[in-house]
Design a protein around this motif. Structure first.
Motif, PDB file in Angstrom:
ATOM      1  N   MET A   1      41.999  -0.543  30.895  1.00 15.17           N
ATOM      2  CA  MET A   1      40.504   0.297  30.536  1.00 15.17           C
ATOM      3  C   MET A   1      40.724   1.019  29.366  1.00 15.17           C
ATOM      4  SD  MET A   1      41.367   3.554  32.858  1.00 15.17           S
ATOM      5  CE  MET A   1      41.768   3.235  34.537  1.00 15.17           C
ATOM      6  N   ILE A   2      39.561   1.817  29.530  1.00 13.91           N
ATOM      7  CA  ILE A   2      39.660   2.415  27.701  1.00 13.91           C
ATOM      8  C   ILE A   2      39.422   3.817  28.715  1.00 13.91           C
ATOM      9  CG2 ILE A   2      37.654   2.575  25.871  1.00 13.91           C
ATOM     10  CD1 ILE A   2      39.882   0.160  25.593  1.00 13.91           C
ATOM     11  N   VAL A   3      39.816   4.458  27.953  1.00  8.59           N
ATOM     12  CA  VAL A   3      39.148   6.177  27.411  1.00  8.59           C
ATOM     13  C   VAL A   3      39.012   6.750  26.872  1.00  8.59           C
ATOM     14  CG1 VAL A   3      40.423   8.351  28.208  1.00  8.59           C
ATOM     15  CG2 VAL A   3      41.537   7.005  29.807  1.00  8.59           C
ATOM     16  N   THR A   4      37.243   7.597  26.697  1.00  7.82           N
ATOM     17  CA  THR A   4      37.178   8.235  25.898  1.00  7.82           C
ATOM     18  C   THR A   4      37.289   9.840  26.172  1.00  7.82           C
ATOM     19  OG1 THR A   4      36.063   6.463  25.075  1.00  7.82           O
ATOM     20  CG2 THR A   4      35.144   8.636  24.067  1.00  7.82           C
ATOM     21  N   VAL A   5      37.098  10.448  25.125  1.00  2.71           N
ATOM     22  CA  VAL A   5      37.517  11.811  25.363  1.00  2.71           C
ATOM     23  C   VAL A   5      36.510  12.851  24.242  1.00  2.71           C
ATOM     24  CG1 VAL A   5      39.309  14.260  25.272  1.00  2.71           C
ATOM     25  CG2 VAL A   5      40.282  11.690  25.610  1.00  2.71           C
ATOM     26  N   PHE A   6      35.724  13.959  24.733  1.00  5.99           N
ATOM     27  CA  PHE A   6      34.888  14.372  23.677  1.00  5.99           C
ATOM     28  C   PHE A   6      34.983  16.046  23.523  1.00  5.99           C
ATOM     29  CE2 PHE A   6      32.451  10.634  25.939  1.00  5.99           C
ATOM     30  CZ  PHE A   6      31.874   9.931  24.041  1.00  5.99           C
ATOM     31  N   ARG A   7      34.864  16.126  22.908  1.00  9.08           N
ATOM     32  CA  ARG A   7      35.893  17.858  23.077  1.00  9.08           C
ATOM     33  C   ARG A   7      34.795  18.923  22.141  1.00  9.08           C
ATOM     34  NH1 ARG A   7      40.334  18.750  18.949  1.00  9.08           N
ATOM     35  NH2 ARG A   7      40.211  21.360  18.748  1.00  9.08           N
ATOM     36  N   SER A   8      34.283  19.662  22.979  1.00 11.07           N
ATOM     37  CA  SER A   8      33.221  20.463  22.176  1.00 11.07           C
ATOM     38  C   SER A   8      33.662  21.917  22.428  1.00 11.07           C
ATOM     39  CB  SER A   8      32.363  20.023  23.056  1.00 11.07           C
ATOM     40  OG  SER A   8      31.692  20.528  23.953  1.00 11.07           O
ATOM     41  N   ARG A   9      32.797  23.323  21.447  1.00 11.03           N
ATOM     42  CA  ARG A   9      33.130  24.022  22.008  1.00 11.03           C
ATOM     43  C   ARG A   9      30.981  24.595  21.888  1.00 11.03           C
ATOM     44  NH1 ARG A   9      37.069  27.577  21.676  1.00 11.03           N
ATOM     45  NH2 ARG A   9      38.038  26.358  20.751  1.00 11.03           N
ATOM     46  N   LEU A  10      31.108  25.255  23.049  1.00 10.44           N
ATOM     47  CA  LEU A  10      29.233  25.724  23.272  1.00 10.44           C
ATOM     48  C   LEU A  10      29.087  27.249  22.583  1.00 10.44           C
ATOM     49  CD1 LEU A  10      28.285  24.497  26.585  1.00 10.44           C
ATOM     50  CD2 LEU A  10      28.359  23.598  24.105  1.00 10.44           C
ATOM     51  N   ASN A  11      28.151  27.472  21.717  1.00  4.05           N
ATOM     52  CA  ASN A  11      27.387  28.673  21.743  1.00  4.05           C
ATOM     53  C   ASN A  11      27.434  29.450  22.902  1.00  4.05           C
ATOM     54  OD1 ASN A  11      28.325  28.129  18.447  1.00  4.05           O
ATOM     55  ND2 ASN A  11      25.759  27.760  18.113  1.00  4.05           N
ATOM     56  N   ALA A  12      26.947  30.645  23.038  1.00  3.80           N
ATOM     57  CA  ALA A  12      26.570  31.062  23.856  1.00  3.80           C
ATOM     58  C   ALA A  12      24.975  30.853  24.145  1.00  3.80           C
ATOM     59  CB  ALA A  12      27.098  32.825  24.026  1.00  3.80           C
TER      60      ALA A  12
ATOM     61  N   ASP B   1      40.451  28.940  26.523  1.00  2.16           N
ATOM     62  CA  ASP B   1      39.258  29.297  25.586  1.00  2.16           C
ATOM     63  C   ASP B   1      38.056  29.447  25.401  1.00  2.16           C
ATOM     64  OD1 ASP B   1      39.917  27.217  24.350  1.00  2.16           O
ATOM     65  OD2 ASP B   1      40.849  27.412  22.959  1.00  2.16           O
ATOM     66  N   GLY B   2      37.470  28.825  26.055  1.00  2.00           N
ATOM     67  CA  GLY B   2      36.391  28.117  25.572  1.00  2.00           C
ATOM     68  C   GLY B   2      36.229  26.477  25.122  1.00  2.00           C
ATOM     69  N   GLU B   3      37.662  26.416  24.952  1.00  2.00           N
ATOM     70  CA  GLU B   3      36.895  24.762  24.527  1.00  2.00           C
ATOM     71  C   GLU B   3      36.941  23.308  25.963  1.00  2.00           C
ATOM     72  OE1 GLU B   3      38.892  21.443  21.332  1.00  2.00           O
ATOM     73  OE2 GLU B   3      40.006  23.110  22.602  1.00  2.00           O
ATOM     74  N   ARG B   4      36.185  22.961  25.663  1.00  2.00           N
ATOM     75  CA  ARG B   4      35.703  22.251  26.875  1.00  2.00           C
ATOM     76  C   ARG B   4      36.288  20.507  26.541  1.00  2.00           C
ATOM     77  NH1 ARG B   4      30.921  23.982  29.088  1.00  2.00           N
ATOM     78  NH2 ARG B   4      30.860  22.460  30.352  1.00  2.00           N
ATOM     79  N   VAL B   5      36.161  20.001  27.218  1.00  2.00           N
ATOM     80  CA  VAL B   5      37.124  18.371  27.256  1.00  2.00           C
ATOM     81  C   VAL B   5      36.416  18.202  28.732  1.00  2.00           C
ATOM     82  CG1 VAL B   5      39.216  16.576  27.081  1.00  2.00           C
ATOM     83  CG2 VAL B   5      38.804  19.071  25.889  1.00  2.00           C
ATOM     84  N   THR B   6      35.878  16.523  27.824  1.00  2.00           N
ATOM     85  CA  THR B   6      35.457  16.243  28.643  1.00  2.00           C
ATOM     86  C   THR B   6      35.599  14.034  28.920  1.00  2.00           C
ATOM     87  OG1 THR B   6      33.162  16.828  29.072  1.00  2.00           O
ATOM     88  CG2 THR B   6      33.357  14.207  29.969  1.00  2.00           C
TER      89      THR B   6
END
Length: 62
Positions: free
Chosen positions: A1-12, A45-50
């Motif tokens: 299995m391959i796992v990928t993590v996407f990390r982001s922080r959005l502007n309002a 704190d608003g950081e997003r992870v997928t």
């Protein structure tokens, strides 16, 4: 299995545009051979992870 993590922080001001793009990306990912699942999380704190799981590197590259 391959796992990928996407990390982001959005502007309002980007929330609506991001939600539309994320929904489309989700549908596209589900159609890729080897796709297993994805889950999204948002920190206080608003950081997003997928986290996206594929059966193989070939699926990830697709």
């Amino acid at each position: 299995m391959i796992v990928t993590v996407f990390r982001s922080r959005l502007n309002a001001e980007s929330q609506n545009e991001y939600q539309q793009s994320a929904a489309r990306m989700s549908e596209l990912a589900k159609g890729i051979a080897g796709y297993i699942s994805h889950k999204g999380f948002t920190a206080a704190d608003g950081e997003r992870v997928t986290i996206v799981e594929f059966e193989s590197e070939e699926g990830l590259r697709a």
